[in-house]
Write a protein that holds these residues in place. Structure first.
Motif, PDB file in Angstrom:
ATOM      1  N   ALA A 135      -8.307 -16.867 173.944  1.00  0.00           N
ATOM      2  CA  ALA A 135      -8.023 -15.574 173.328  1.00  0.00           C
ATOM      3  C   ALA A 135      -6.914 -14.852 174.083  1.00  0.00           C
ATOM      4  CB  ALA A 135      -9.282 -14.714 173.291  1.00  0.00           C
ATOM      5  N   ALA A 136      -6.943 -14.948 175.415  1.00  0.00           N
ATOM      6  CA  ALA A 136      -5.899 -14.308 176.216  1.00  0.00           C
ATOM      7  C   ALA A 136      -4.541 -14.939 175.966  1.00  0.00           C
ATOM      8  CB  ALA A 136      -6.254 -14.386 177.706  1.00  0.00           C
ATOM      9  N   VAL A 137      -4.496 -16.268 175.839  1.00  0.00           N
ATOM     10  CA  VAL A 137      -3.224 -16.945 175.551  1.00  0.00           C
ATOM     11  C   VAL A 137      -2.711 -16.550 174.175  1.00  0.00           C
ATOM     12  CG1 VAL A 137      -2.146 -19.193 175.148  1.00  0.00           C
ATOM     13  CG2 VAL A 137      -3.654 -18.880 177.100  1.00  0.00           C
ATOM     14  N   ALA A 138      -3.601 -16.465 173.187  1.00  0.00           N
ATOM     15  CA  ALA A 138      -3.185 -16.047 171.845  1.00  0.00           C
ATOM     16  C   ALA A 138      -2.614 -14.639 171.865  1.00  0.00           C
ATOM     17  CB  ALA A 138      -4.370 -16.120 170.876  1.00  0.00           C
ATOM     18  N   ALA A 139      -3.240 -13.746 172.651  1.00  0.00           N
ATOM     19  CA  ALA A 139      -2.725 -12.383 172.775  1.00  0.00           C
ATOM     20  C   ALA A 139      -1.394 -12.375 173.513  1.00  0.00           C
ATOM     21  CB  ALA A 139      -3.737 -11.504 173.499  1.00  0.00           C
ATOM     22  N   LEU A 140      -1.306 -13.173 174.569  1.00  0.00           N
ATOM     23  CA  LEU A 140      -0.075 -13.261 175.353  1.00  0.00           C
ATOM     24  C   LEU A 140       1.093 -13.730 174.508  1.00  0.00           C
ATOM     25  CD1 LEU A 140       1.263 -13.278 178.232  1.00  0.00           C
ATOM     26  CD2 LEU A 140       0.540 -15.656 178.392  1.00  0.00           C
ATOM     27  N   LEU A 141       0.845 -14.717 173.641  1.00  0.00           N
ATOM     28  CA  LEU A 141       1.896 -15.280 172.792  1.00  0.00           C
ATOM     29  C   LEU A 141       2.111 -14.476 171.514  1.00  0.00           C
ATOM     30  CD1 LEU A 141       1.004 -19.062 173.159  1.00  0.00           C
ATOM     31  CD2 LEU A 141       2.876 -17.839 174.253  1.00  0.00           C
ATOM     32  N   ARG A 142       1.328 -13.403 171.362  1.00  0.00           N
ATOM     33  CA  ARG A 142       1.442 -12.531 170.186  1.00  0.00           C
ATOM     34  C   ARG A 142       1.305 -13.311 168.877  1.00  0.00           C
ATOM     35  NH1 ARG A 142       3.324  -7.385 171.648  1.00  0.00           N
ATOM     36  NH2 ARG A 142       4.098  -7.276 173.781  1.00  0.00           N
TER      37      ARG A 142
END
Length: 443
Positions: A135-142
């Motif tokens: 989830a954090a990676v998905a948020a990071l990559l927008r």
């Protein structure tokens, strides 16, 4: 007279799947392909033979994506498995990314160009560390759209309370990441519930199936309407009798559009000129858009080489040697302050040094560990970099293409870190006793 209406051409959706080991990502992908009749007969026969060889009565749909021998032997996904399929409503490029923590780095690859990410959760285990990391990676990559697929509902008796509890926990975590919203779907990839066909045993759920959702979710067109950027990949000079003075600058338009007659600036030199022609697939066009590979001709003879950036003069980014970025470290080798690296931005590669690593994200509670000084594999953090040459880097919030870059080990060429430039959404916690509240994430 009968009037016929043509259906619009199917749009393209790029999406990625992510989740922990054994959450059922490959089975979900296999179910999507199988139930939507997107599997070739010979491919299905090979899977049936492989399944029979392992003593399974029914075909193991996970093998439709787990193609590497090591993956089939271990029953896990190691590499990013890409699949292409289509329905009457839409075309899809799917990236099935690894769930094992050792291969989280590959999720960055699969999700970096995705319009949507499907995060799977085992209904028996709920939200775990890998769920939070993905989830954090998905948020990071927008990534614009997120789907929470609560899988293996058949193993918890299809109970609504289990689904609701997992969704509530993920909702709280997603809010801390700044994810504005997501779609939660209870599924059983093995049984086929709510994947392509609605479930007959979860009548308490009235939302879309996974396929219905990915067929109808809006696809962003921001690249076509963003700031025009053309990284030069190759300078074409055929020197033929028919074209003795031809000099073209070839590349794939990263964002926006370019048109003949438009004033442009060449970066990092800052020289200006106008576009005199655009060649696309052997023909001359007046305008070209993001995603198209073109050759641009200019009115003036300017020294341009691979790595330069052609941009509209009215919308040229500033060049800088000091870059701040939020990063996901993907190498086994740690990234440390003082680390000398190569920085690859678009088609340009320059020398650089890591000047500071001020923050590292703690996934459990989204707190920030300040002045950690280094990043380990799969860590998310903040870095400050000094480059040997000025670079025209856009904020990642404005462009996922020209706002991203990677750090490379100059010794062996290993990719070290995936970076997103721009203002920090990682910030230190307020001082003790302060009335301010800030979870450190600002999307």
């Amino acid at each position: 007279m009968t009037r016929t209406t043509e259906l619009p051409a199917p749009t393209l959706l790029r999406f990625a799947t992510a989740g922990s080991v054994d959450d059922g990502k490959s089975t979900l992908v296999g179910r999507l392909l199988y139930d939507s009749k997107s599997v070739l007969a010979d491919h299905l026969e090979a899977v049936e033979r492989a399944s029979a060889g392992r003593g399974q009565e029914a075909p193991d749909l996970a093998l439709l994506t787990d193609g590497l021998r090591a993956e089939r032997e271990q029953g896990i996904t190691i590499d990013v498995a890409y699949r292409y399929f289509a329905t009457p409503r839409r075309r899809f490029i799917l990236a099935d990314t690894p769930g094992h923590v050792q291969y989280t780095r590959n999720m960055v690859t699969g999700a970096s160009t995705a319009d949507l990410t499907v995060i799977l959760v085992d209904a028996r285990n709920g939200v775990v560390e890998q769920t939070r990391r993905h989830a954090a990676v998905a948020a990071l990559l927008r990534v614009p759209h997120v789907v929470l697929a609560v899988n293996k509902m058949d193993l918890v008796g299809y109970r609504e309370q289990v689904f609701a509890s997992i969704v509530a926990e993920f909702t709280a975590y997603a809010a801390g990441l700044g994810i504005p919203g997501f779609t939660a779907i209870p599924i059983s990839a093995l049984a086929g519930d709510n994947v392509v066909e609605p479930s007959a045993v979860m009548d308490w759920y009235s939302g879309p199936t996974v396929l219905e959702h990915i067929e109808t979710v809006p696809v962003s067109r921001e690249l076509a309407h963003g700031r025009a950027r053309l990284p030069v990949q190759y300078v074409i000079r055929p020197r033929t009798a028919a074209h003795p003075d031809y000099r073209g600058y070839a590349g794939r338009i990263a964002a926006g559009s370019l048109r003949v007659g438009e004033p442009v600036t060449i970066l990092p030199s800052g020289r200006t000129t106008r576009i005199s022609g655009i060649d696309l697939l052997g023909r001359r066009v007046d305008t070209a858009w993001a995603g198209q590979s073109v050759t641009v001709l200019l009115e003036d003879d300017i020294d341009i080489s691979r790595g330069d950036l052609i941009v509209p003069t009215t919308d040229a980014p500033a060049t800088t040697q000091d870059i701040e970025a939020t990063v996901c470290h993907v190498a086994d080798q740690a990234l440390t302050v003082g680390h000398r690296v190569l920085l690859k931005h678009g088609t340009r590669t320059v020398k650089a040094i890591v000047e500071d690593i001020p923050f590292r994200l703690v996934l459990d509670d989204l707190s920030l560990r300040t002045h950690s000084g280094r990043l380990l594999a799969n860590d998310i953090g903040r870095v400050r970099i000094r480059t040997a040459e000025p670079l025209p880097v856009d904020p990642y919030a404005d462009s996922r293409r020209t706002g991203s870059f990677i750090l490379i080990d100059p010794g062996d060429g290993t990719t070290l870190t995936a970076c997103m430039a721009g203002e920090s959404f990682l910030a230190p916690a307020p001082a003790e006793g302060s009335a301010a509240t800030d979870d450190g994430w600002d999307f």
